[in-house]
Structures are given as C-alpha cells and as structure tokens.
Design a protein around this motif. Structure first.
Motif, mmCIF file in Angstrom:
data_model
loop_
_atom_site.group_PDB
_atom_site.id
_atom_site.type_symbol
_atom_site.label_atom_id
_atom_site.label_comp_id
_atom_site.label_asym_id
_atom_site.label_seq_id
_atom_site.Cartn_x
_atom_site.Cartn_y
_atom_site.Cartn_z
ATOM 1 N N ALA A 313 -41.964 -33.209 -25.847
ATOM 2 C CA ALA A 313 -43.183 -33.588 -26.574
ATOM 3 C C ALA A 313 -44.443 -33.127 -25.846
ATOM 4 C CB ALA A 313 -43.219 -35.103 -26.772
ATOM 5 N N LEU A 314 -44.375 -33.108 -24.501
ATOM 6 C CA LEU A 314 -45.547 -32.703 -23.722
ATOM 7 C C LEU A 314 -45.815 -31.192 -23.787
ATOM 8 C CD1 LEU A 314 -45.153 -35.022 -20.610
ATOM 9 C CD2 LEU A 314 -47.083 -35.003 -22.189
ATOM 10 N N SER A 315 -44.854 -30.449 -24.326
ATOM 11 C CA SER A 315 -45.091 -29.012 -24.499
ATOM 12 C C SER A 315 -45.103 -28.616 -25.975
ATOM 13 C CB SER A 315 -44.014 -28.199 -23.758
ATOM 14 O OG SER A 315 -42.724 -28.583 -24.182
ATOM 15 N N ASP A 316 -44.909 -29.638 -26.843
ATOM 16 C CA ASP A 316 -44.914 -29.401 -28.290
ATOM 17 C C ASP A 316 -46.247 -29.881 -28.857
ATOM 18 O OD1 ASP A 316 -44.532 -29.211 -30.978
ATOM 19 O OD2 ASP A 316 -42.844 -30.614 -31.079
ATOM 20 N N THR A 317 -47.096 -28.962 -29.226
ATOM 21 C CA THR A 317 -48.457 -29.329 -29.660
ATOM 22 C C THR A 317 -48.473 -30.167 -30.937
ATOM 23 O OG1 THR A 317 -48.624 -27.201 -30.794
ATOM 24 C CG2 THR A 317 -49.521 -27.330 -28.568
ATOM 25 N N LEU A 325 -55.802 -31.677 -24.991
ATOM 26 C CA LEU A 325 -54.404 -31.830 -24.554
ATOM 27 C C LEU A 325 -53.523 -30.740 -25.156
ATOM 28 C CD1 LEU A 325 -53.049 -34.028 -22.782
ATOM 29 C CD2 LEU A 325 -52.246 -35.081 -24.874
ATOM 30 N N ILE A 326 -53.751 -30.423 -26.418
ATOM 31 C CA ILE A 326 -52.969 -29.386 -27.096
ATOM 32 C C ILE A 326 -53.168 -28.029 -26.409
ATOM 33 C CG2 ILE A 326 -52.814 -28.048 -29.247
ATOM 34 C CD1 ILE A 326 -53.394 -30.739 -30.725
ATOM 35 N N ALA A 327 -54.412 -27.739 -26.038
ATOM 36 C CA ALA A 327 -54.711 -26.461 -25.374
ATOM 37 C C ALA A 327 -53.993 -26.361 -24.027
ATOM 38 C CB ALA A 327 -56.217 -26.323 -25.179
ATOM 39 N N LYS A 330 -49.976 -25.957 -24.210
ATOM 40 C CA LYS A 330 -49.452 -24.621 -24.504
ATOM 41 C C LYS A 330 -49.050 -23.871 -23.238
ATOM 42 C CE LYS A 330 -51.908 -23.938 -28.891
ATOM 43 N NZ LYS A 330 -53.011 -23.244 -29.578
ATOM 44 N N SER A 331 -49.689 -24.220 -22.109
ATOM 45 C CA SER A 331 -49.353 -23.555 -20.840
ATOM 46 C C SER A 331 -48.058 -24.091 -20.237
ATOM 47 C CB SER A 331 -50.489 -23.757 -19.834
ATOM 48 O OG SER A 331 -50.565 -25.132 -19.455
ATOM 49 N N ILE A 333 -47.839 -26.808 -18.502
ATOM 50 C CA ILE A 333 -48.094 -27.535 -17.252
ATOM 51 C C ILE A 333 -47.861 -29.041 -17.382
ATOM 52 C CG2 ILE A 333 -50.585 -27.851 -17.649
ATOM 53 C CD1 ILE A 333 -50.957 -27.382 -14.623
ATOM 54 N N LEU A 334 -48.149 -29.620 -18.560
ATOM 55 C CA LEU A 334 -47.985 -31.070 -18.743
ATOM 56 C C LEU A 334 -46.530 -31.482 -18.579
ATOM 57 C CD1 LEU A 334 -50.326 -31.850 -21.779
ATOM 58 C CD2 LEU A 334 -50.753 -32.295 -19.372
ATOM 59 N N SER A 335 -45.634 -30.742 -19.220
ATOM 60 C CA SER A 335 -44.218 -31.099 -19.157
ATOM 61 C C SER A 335 -43.646 -30.883 -17.757
ATOM 62 C CB SER A 335 -43.415 -30.303 -20.196
ATOM 63 O OG SER A 335 -43.669 -28.929 -20.059
ATOM 64 N N VAL A 336 -44.075 -29.813 -17.072
ATOM 65 C CA VAL A 336 -43.594 -29.551 -15.709
ATOM 66 C C VAL A 336 -44.064 -30.650 -14.763
ATOM 67 C CG1 VAL A 336 -43.797 -28.001 -13.720
ATOM 68 C CG2 VAL A 336 -43.385 -27.051 -15.990
ATOM 69 N N LEU A 337 -45.329 -31.054 -14.876
ATOM 70 C CA LEU A 337 -45.855 -32.134 -14.038
ATOM 71 C C LEU A 337 -45.097 -33.435 -14.269
ATOM 72 C CD1 LEU A 337 -49.734 -31.570 -14.221
ATOM 73 C CD2 LEU A 337 -48.265 -31.284 -12.222
ATOM 74 N N PHE A 338 -44.752 -33.704 -15.526
ATOM 75 C CA PHE A 338 -43.975 -34.903 -15.875
ATOM 76 C C PHE A 338 -42.637 -34.889 -15.137
ATOM 77 C CE2 PHE A 338 -40.751 -36.970 -18.519
ATOM 78 C CZ PHE A 338 -41.300 -38.225 -18.708
ATOM 79 N N ALA A 339 -41.934 -33.744 -15.157
ATOM 80 C CA ALA A 339 -40.628 -33.632 -14.510
ATOM 81 C C ALA A 339 -40.748 -33.740 -12.987
ATOM 82 C CB ALA A 339 -39.960 -32.311 -14.897
ATOM 83 N N VAL A 340 -41.807 -33.159 -12.418
ATOM 84 C CA VAL A 340 -42.033 -33.241 -10.968
ATOM 85 C C VAL A 340 -42.253 -34.700 -10.556
ATOM 86 C CG1 VAL A 340 -43.684 -32.694 -9.126
ATOM 87 C CG2 VAL A 340 -42.911 -30.894 -10.672
ATOM 88 N N ALA A 341 -43.049 -35.424 -11.336
ATOM 89 C CA ALA A 341 -43.306 -36.836 -11.042
ATOM 90 C C ALA A 341 -42.026 -37.664 -11.157
ATOM 91 C CB ALA A 341 -44.374 -37.385 -11.982
ATOM 92 N N LEU A 342 -41.191 -37.315 -12.127
ATOM 93 C CA LEU A 342 -39.909 -38.013 -12.312
ATOM 94 C C LEU A 342 -39.004 -37.803 -11.098
ATOM 95 C CD1 LEU A 342 -38.074 -39.671 -14.192
ATOM 96 C CD2 LEU A 342 -37.347 -37.536 -15.258
#
Length: 526
Positions: A313-317, A325-327, A330-331, A333-342
């Motif tokens: 969802a964090l990479s699906d606009t 957030l949508i902009a 698209k890169s 980065i949001l989803s990768v940061l989520f996984a790193v924090a996990l």
C-alpha cells in the motif's frame, strides 16, 4: 584441584545460579555523584530504552495500524492510557530492583515455594515465546520484503540472530544500550517522516486522546473487529509481563552505594526519568502507527491488513490519501523505510527477550545457561508454529497466506493475558510493603491507588477479551459448536488464572509475614 573444578563448571551448558540478577553486568556501569542533572541523566539512560522496545515490537505495529484503519482516531486514548499505566508499572519495577537488589523473579521466588516458582517460570517462558513468534514473523517478512528471500528461508535466517547476540555480549552493556537507542531512533524517524508527509488532521488526533463511551463499545464492527476488540488488542500488545522482570534486573546495572540512602534515592529518581522519557518515545511511535493507519491509507482501501499489504500500500498510489505522499510513494522509499523499521523492531526485541529469559530462569528456578544457547533454544521453538503456518497455506492465495501469518501473530499474544497478572500483582504488593522497600521508598498513597486501579482494570480487560481470542483460533468461519468449545476453553482458563492468582497472593502474603518477623528479630537482637 579446585581451579580445575571451577573451570569444568564454567563449561557446563546449564549451571546453578542464585547470585545477583544478571551477575555479569550487575553494578558495572559507573554513575556520577554531585554532578549536573543532564550528565547524571545521561549516565542512567539506557535501561529505559531496552524496556521501551517491548512497547513498539511487531505486535504493537499490527494492533495500532489496524486500529487506525478501522476506527480512525478513536483508539488514540487507549494508546495514551496504556502508556501511562506502563510508566507507572515500569517505575515500580525499577524501584524494586534498585532498593531490594533483587529482580522481580528473585523477589517472588524468595517469598514463595518451589512448586509455584516452577509454575510461574513456565507461564512466563510461554509469554516470552509468544512475543518471539511475533518477532520471527516481523523479521522474516522484513527480509522477504527487502531482499525477496522466500519466507521459509527467511524464517530460518531469523534463527541466526543468535550470532548478533554473541557479538553484542562482547561489546559491553553500555554499547548494547546505545545500539538499541539508535534502532529506536530509526523507527521513530521512519514513521514521523511518513506521518508528516500524510498531513493528518491534528485537531482530530488531539480529540482522539480523550476517551469516550465509543472507545470500549462493541459496535460498530469493521473488518470483523469492534472498538472493544481493537482496544483490547492495543492494551494486550502494549503492557507485557516480561518487561517488568527485565526492568527490575537491568536497573541494577548502575554502580550504587546501597549503604547510602541518598545514593539509592538518586538511582530511583533518574531511573524513573530514563524510563518515562523512553516510554514517551514508545507512545509517539504507537501513535504515529495509528495515525498512519488513518491518514496514509484511504478508509477501506487496503484489503490486506498484514505487513505485506501495508508494504504494498505504501508504494501503491491508489491507496494513499495525500498528494505529496503519492509523489514520494512512486519512488518506493516509503515502503522500503517501513520494511527497514520492521527489521529494526525485530532485532531490538531479540536483545531484550533473551535478557528477560535469563532473568526469569535464574530467578524462578535458579538455573543459568549462556545467552546464545538460551536464544537458540527459544528461537527454534518459536519458528515451529511459523513454519507450520507457512507450509499449511502454500496452496492458498497470497492474501490468505498473509492473513494466516497475521492471525498467528495476534493469536500468539493470548499467553500474555495469562502471564500479566502474575507479574503485576506481586510487583504492586512488594513495592507497597514498608518492610520490603523501607518507609522512604514504599509506594505513596496515590501510587498505590493508581496501581491497583491499573492492575485490576488490565486483568479484567484481558480476561474479558479472552473468549474472543480463543475463538480466533477457529478462524473467521467457525461453527456454533466450535465457538461454544472456544468459550468453554476460555472460561476454564479464566478460572485457572484466578485460582493461580489466589495461590500466588496467599504465598506472597505468607512470605512477607515471615520476612517482617525476621526483620523484627534482627532489630530485637541489636
């Protein structure tokens, strides 16, 4: 000959232990005397971070994000109340360790019989393994999301975090505290960044901090969950029994002159500051998770509420609700940061879970084993249900597989409801006691009142939510007969918990009377 015997004993896997709590690190950290507030606080800072980790593990992530998705900001007040109760309980746990020079497990065992000690040890071990299941799932999913490692292999890789633990035992306790603080900062930064981008309605967030009748209501039901169940999930994932044992042990790592009452008072005061600051950070992390569940995703847009679904969802606009957030999404980065924090969350919990296991084993049954061996045994047991879950759902759809892992993680927390009263009640009884804590350090009247309200309230809510937790084991499409069986099991367990609690209170009361009598004899003899 004696030297050879000692060398032989050191190489035993399991040894007898009845010394100071976590003897290798007990009283090893120097603290200043007569220096400024900030310098002294820095020296005492660290144990609170290790405790705070338990309040932001993968189990908390699931309950907070889901609570936000389903009920918007309604459950913010539950996170606040849970955090305040946690601060109160952790303050008492640290104080018990510093003043009595015993951790909670040792203090309970010193006042109860061997049989009860073994029962409470097994119960607490189950609670630690339950939290370990959530850590296995969280870490394995993070590895899968970041590096596309198949889940089964990722689960096995989590076993090798024992190597990380081996490395950490060589660097010193102060450095371990620093590593944990850094990982907490990573988690806090990631979610602060994602929430800042999502631009939530802060007025609604602040309103959510005030509890209402709707907060603990059994309606409406969203996604198969009502506000009461969501609140119970947050409370269950927030206040964990093993944190009380851990804090009472690691609060003793500072070098204190116990013959100087002012030195002890300084340790209690600064340990409370450390704990409250770190638990405030945990409150913000959990609040950010809930806010993310509301503000980042469009209501009902995420069909897969598991970590997999949130990552996607964090990479699906199409699932996001904010233009900025949508902009950024698209890169990727949001989803990768989520996984790193996990992943950071899972590794943090590895350190604290292993230390806690050692504390309760030494305290309740006077046995000791190397930290790496303890970790290996606990983790190997914890991966079994995860591997069974993964193998049983290989033919299901991806969403069904993800939901199965999510359900396993949530269901594993049922053991926390059993174990929590057996750490809270003894902790409160002993810190209320003048003979145990002395006149200066026993709980004040307002701490006693708030303590009993918290303990009774949490125990009641945990027991009330137990039937729903047991029903969840039968799945979403359980039959009437299966639900009846689940309720029957739940009520039997509730009776068993109450009976065991009465036994514990009775033995603690007797043990305290014996202690008071021995103290009176000493005074008379002098």
């Amino acid at each position: 000959m004696s030297k050879e015997k000692n060398t032989h004993q050191r190489h035993k896997l399991i040894e007898y232990a009845n010394g100071p709590s976590l003897e290798e690190i007990n009283g090893t950290v120097d603290v200043p005397h007569g220096k400024g507030f900030w310098r002294t606080l820095f020296a005492y800072s660290g144990p609170g971070a290790l405790v705070a980790v338990g309040y932001m593990d993968p189990g908390n992530w699931s309950t907070s994000i889901t609570g936000g998705q389903y009920f918007e900001y309604l459950l913010m007040s539950v996170i606040l109340m849970s955090s305040l109760i946690a601060m109160l309980l952790q303050y008492m746990a640290a104080k018990l360790g510093i003043v009595s020079q015993m951790d909670l497990a040792q203090a309970i065992r010193a006042r109860t019989g061997k049989a009860l000690g073994v029962v409470l040890w097994i119960l607490t071990e189950l609670a630690i393994m339950a939290t370990d299941i959530a850590e296995v799932i969280g870490a394995a999913i993070a590895l899968y999301l970041l590096f596309h490692i198949p889940l089964v292999i990722a689960v096995f890789i989590t076993v090798f975090d024992v190597l990380l633990l081996l490395l950490l035992t060589k660097v010193g306790f102060r450095k371990i505290e620093a590593i944990v603080v850094c990982l907490i900062c990573v988690i806090l930064f990631v979610f602060a960044y994602e929430v800042a981008l999502s631009a939530p309605v802060w007025g609604d967030v602040i309103k959510g901090l005030i509890p209402t009748a709707k907060t603990f209501s059994s309606s409406p039901e969203v996604g198969g969950e009502n506000p009461l169940q969501g609140a119970l999930g947050i409370i269950g994932a927030t206040v964990m029994p093993h944190n009380l044992y851990l804090h009472s042990a690691i609060s003793q790592t500072r070098k204190i002159d116990h013959s100087d009452e002012e030195d002890v008072a300084q340790a209690v005061r600064f340990s409370a500051w450390d704990s409250n600051i770190q638990l405030t950070c945990a409150f913000f992390v959990n609040s950010l998770l809930l806010i993310m569940g509301v503000a980042v995703f469009k209501t009902g847009a995420v069909k897969d509420p598991s970590f997999f679904g949130l990552f996607q969802a964090l990479s699906d606009t199409s699932t996001l609700s904010n233009g900025v957030l949508i902009a950024v999404a698209k890169s990727g980065i949001l989803s990768v940061l989520f996984a790193v924090a996990l992943l950071a969350s899972g590794q943090n919990s590895t350190i604290t879970g292993t230390l806690t296991g050692q504390v309760i084993m030494e305290g309740f049954v006077h046995m000791k084993m190397p930290l790496w061996a303890r970790r290996l045994v606990t983790r190997l047991i914890s991966v079994i249900p995860v591997l069974i879950c993964v193998s049983m759902t290989t033919k299901d759809t991806p969403i069904q597989q993800h939901e199965a892992l999510n359900t396993l993680m949530n269901n594993s927390q049922v053991f926390l409801a059993f174990a929590l009263p057996f750490s809270m009640v003894p902790l409160l009884m002993m810190t209320n006691s003048k003979s145990e804590m002395g006149n200066r350090f026993k709980n004040s009247t307002w701490v006693k009142i708030l303590g009993w309200i918290s303990v009774i309230g949490l125990t009641f809510l945990n027991m009330k939510g137990l039937p729903d937790q047991i029903e969840a084991f039968f799945g979403a499409n359980a039959t009437k007969s299966e639900l009846a069986i689940a309720d029957g099991i739940a009520y039997v367990l509730i009776v068993a918990v109450i009976a065991l609690l009465i036994w514990t209170i009775y033995e603690l009361h007797k043990g305290n009377k014996r202690y008071e009598a021995s103290q009176a004899e000493k005074v008379t003899a002098e």
